[in-house]
Design a protein around this motif. Structure first.
Motif, PDB file in Angstrom:
ATOM      1  N   UNK A 199      -5.370 -71.294  18.344  1.00 30.14           N
ATOM      2  CA  UNK A 199      -5.944 -72.138  17.283  1.00 30.14           C
ATOM      3  C   UNK A 199      -5.926 -73.621  17.663  1.00 30.14           C
ATOM      4  N   UNK A 200      -6.040 -73.861  18.940  1.00 28.61           N
ATOM      5  CA  UNK A 200      -6.013 -75.240  19.436  1.00 28.61           C
ATOM      6  C   UNK A 200      -7.313 -75.964  19.086  1.00 28.61           C
ATOM      7  N   UNK A 201      -7.187 -77.248  18.813  1.00 27.85           N
ATOM      8  CA  UNK A 201      -8.307 -78.140  18.485  1.00 27.85           C
ATOM      9  C   UNK A 201      -8.937 -77.843  17.129  1.00 27.85           C
TER      10      UNK A 201
ATOM     11  N   UNK B 119       4.310 -70.754  11.479  1.00 29.94           N
ATOM     12  CA  UNK B 119       4.505 -72.081  10.879  1.00 29.94           C
ATOM     13  C   UNK B 119       4.140 -73.181  11.864  1.00 29.94           C
ATOM     14  N   UNK B 120       3.950 -74.373  11.353  1.00 24.84           N
ATOM     15  CA  UNK B 120       3.460 -75.485  12.169  1.00 24.84           C
ATOM     16  C   UNK B 120       4.369 -75.787  13.357  1.00 24.84           C
ATOM     17  N   UNK B 121       5.694 -75.630  13.177  1.00 20.93           N
ATOM     18  CA  UNK B 121       6.596 -75.975  14.283  1.00 20.93           C
ATOM     19  C   UNK B 121       6.542 -74.945  15.409  1.00 20.93           C
TER      20      UNK B 121
ATOM     21  N   UNK C  61       4.581 -71.894  24.521  1.00 17.58           N
ATOM     22  CA  UNK C  61       5.359 -73.027  25.022  1.00 17.58           C
ATOM     23  C   UNK C  61       6.572 -73.358  24.167  1.00 17.58           C
ATOM     24  N   UNK C  62       6.778 -72.645  23.071  1.00 15.57           N
ATOM     25  CA  UNK C  62       7.843 -73.043  22.143  1.00 15.57           C
ATOM     26  C   UNK C  62       9.202 -72.461  22.500  1.00 15.57           C
TER      27      UNK C  62
END
Length: 604
Positions: A352-354, A383-385, A408-409
């Motif tokens: 969901x990038x960009x 969630x956003x984080x 990447x999280x």
């Protein structure tokens, strides 16, 4: 006297092999059978501490979870008869479990662990930013790691194959490795593997390789750029097990150059190449004989007919398509890791990038090709984080939950269909999130783990003897979680196959069946048993003909005398068995054999 053969001790049946140095702690132990054994006592001793553990098992094999790194062990197995451990024991064998490598992440945290609702097993994952891969138990304890060295500088896990090997890629190569990190297959140097490398049910390999062509500079190009610039596309390639190319699909040949994402033209500054496609997964579906590819920079999933190489449909952003397959765009962007579920639906990770807002999610999509419609039937929005602009995967588990690798999280979570988080892993190293592409949940490290025994046997010294010339009762003990076909082959001394057959064995079960050998008019030399998916993991029972030994000659001096009677009495008193001493061929040594032997001596 009927057909009689000796069954030799086969060291290849002993697992782990003597002196092994292992990169895992879930150890499959296997030893040769002892006739008459009702159970076995496996004793494993920690050489470092002297501590021992004893494990009773009904078969001559078992998987043991030791969970101790940097430790050496010795082990042996003894037969149990009538509840008593006998002196019939294997040799004492030894192996070592290597210490965890210095590059192993220093912070593994489990914040949620719901044993009742999560899928049981271990989780294999790549630690891509650390250049290697590992497997963890639910509590975060490591059970396996892929060593990296000069031979294999990087290993990014992509798939656990049904034969028990790991599939992955690194430094431009695709690999299949065994549990100890030894390379079973490596893609040819002519290809530069990136993002994905996997193995099909037919034993072929699919990979993605980048390809570059000079093409026109689109209207979004900076005025300082030339009329032609290097575009980087992709080639999807299938290899056989010898590295030969079986199939390929080149984006430059199949996708119109008018289909591009203007963003990547706008950010191109003349250095390197314009990143046109940036594909990140390739999946062959045997049910539809189709290839599904994820083309990240076009936010597109494409289904390709394997035979004709024609595009069946494209799903994604309409602005980058000249022909629309479905009216629905579904609102995904920069997706990763497209898979086809058993129900035919697609499952993939939408970065969901960009888009606004940037919230990554897992998506399950139903495609109706007849009605040309696409529908989201399930999604889990993170969630956003936990937003990740790249990497990521969603795996549907056997219990219906979904395992989500959050790129990447450094997070991997398992969620129920109702979006309850039942397992949450966080991995950091030196204070930084460890990036990951993929993860997979399996029962344990050993889908293929088995042993075999034969009922019609007695023991003489170090030899097992088949004492029946009519049938062989073969027991194949499946300790692994793979259900599949096992092959058995019976050979003569010239290695010609006398009999062969196939039997299916359910996971964690024993299959007992009889093989009719009454029609054989030659001695059996060897029995081989192996799973069809892993013929290299063969279990061998070596057989030697009884030859020309003299009945009653226990000391093998080619004569019968009182010394043989003394030896036979000792064998009987010790509860043992001697083949030359079984003069009436009843499978036991007793007073009747002494009487027969005495008469033979008197008649000589």
């Amino acid at each position: 006297m009927g057909l009689m053969v000796f069954m030799g001790i086969t060291l290849g049946n002993i697992l782990p092999p003597e002196g092994s140095q292992l990169n895992y702690t879930q150890i499959f132990h296997r030893w040769n059978q002892f006739p008459g054994a009702e159970e076995y006592l496996l004793t494993i001793t920690n050489i470092n501490t002297g501590d021992s553990q004893e494990i009773m098992t009904a078969t001559n094999s078992i998987i043991v979870d030791l969970s101790e790194w940097g430790t050496s062990y010795q082990w042996s197995a003894c037969s149990i008869i009538n509840g008593v451990t006998t002196e019939n024991c294997s040799d004492v064998y030894q192996y070592s479990i290597n210490p965890l490598p210095s590059y192993f992440p220093d912070d593994i945290n489990i914040s949620v662990l719901n044993d009742e609702d999560m899928q049981n097993g271990i989780t294999i994952m790549d630690f891509e930013s650390l250049s290697f891969s590992a497997a963890l138990k639910a509590d975060g304890i490591p059970v396996w790691f892929a060593p990296v060295n000069e031979t294999m500088e990087k290993f990014v896990f992509t798939q656990f194959y049904e034969n028990g090997n790991m599939i992955g890629f690194g430094s431009g190569y695709g690999y299949e490795i065994n549990l100890n990190g030894e390379i079973v297959f490596q893609s040819p140097q002519t290809y530069g593997v990136h993002h994905h490398f996997n193995k099909t049910e037919d034993g072929t390999y699919f990979l993605i390789d980048a390809t570059i062509e000079y093409q026109y500079c689109p209207v979004e190009c900076h005025p300082s750029l030339p009329d032609e610039i290097p575009w980087q596309g992709d080639v999807f390639i299938e290899l056989d097990d010898e590295g030969n190319t079986l199939w390929e699909w080149n984006t430059f040949n199949q996708i119109s150059l008018s289909e591009y994402n203007p963003y990547y033209v706008q950010v191109y500054n003349g250095n390197n190449e314009m990143d046109w496609t940036h594909s990140n997964s390739v999946h062959f579906d045997p049910n539809t004989q189709s290839v599904f590819v994820s083309i990240r920079n076009l936010s597109r999933i494409t289904k390709i007919d394997y035979s004709s190489k024609e595009i069946i449909w494209n799903l994604g952003v309409h602005d980058y398509l000249t022909e629309i397959s479905f009216p629905e765009e579904l609102g995904f962007s920069q997706q990763h890791s497209v898979q086809v579920l058993e129900n035919g639906n697609l499952l993939f990770f939408d970065n969901h990038r960009y888009l606004n807002p940037e919230l990554s999610r897992c998506m399950e999509v139903s495609i109706n090709e007849e009605n040309q419609s696409a529908e989201i039937v399930w999604e889990h929005v993170l969630p956003a984080h936990l937003f990740t602009g790249s990497r990521g995967e969603c795996d549907r588990l056997e219990n219906g939950n979904t395992l989500i690798t959050v790129g990447r999280t450094g997070n991997t979570i398992e969620v129920t269909p109702d979006h309850e988080i039942v397992w949450h892993l966080m991995v950091n190293n030196s204070g930084f999130d460890v990036t990951m592409y993929r993860s997979e949940r399996i029962d344990n490290l050993h889908p293929v783990a088995f042993s075999a025994t034969i009922d019609e046997t007695v023991v003489s010294g170090d030899e097992l003897i088949l004492n029946n010339d009519e049938t062989i009762t073969l027991n194949i003990h499946n300790q692994g979680w793979h259900t599949g076909d096992f092959v058995y082959e019976i050979f003569d001394s010239e290695e010609a196959i006398l009999l062969e057959g196939v039997t299916q064995i359910i996971s964690y079960e024993t299959n007992t069946f009889q093989v009719d050998i009454s029609s054989l008019n030659t001695n059996i030399s060897e029995i081989r048993i192996y799973p069809q998916i892993a013929p290299e993991k063969v279990y061998i029972i070596e057989l030697v003909s009884d030859g020309e030994f003299l009945q009653g000659d226990l000391n093998e001096d080619n004569m019968l005398n009182i010394l043989d009677i003394v030896l036979l009495v000792n064998v009987i008193l010790d509860g043992g068995f001697s083949v030359p001493g079984d003069l009436n061929d009843d499978g036991v040594n007793n007073i009747l054999d002494i009487v027969i032997l005495a008469n033979l001596i008197l008649d000589a």
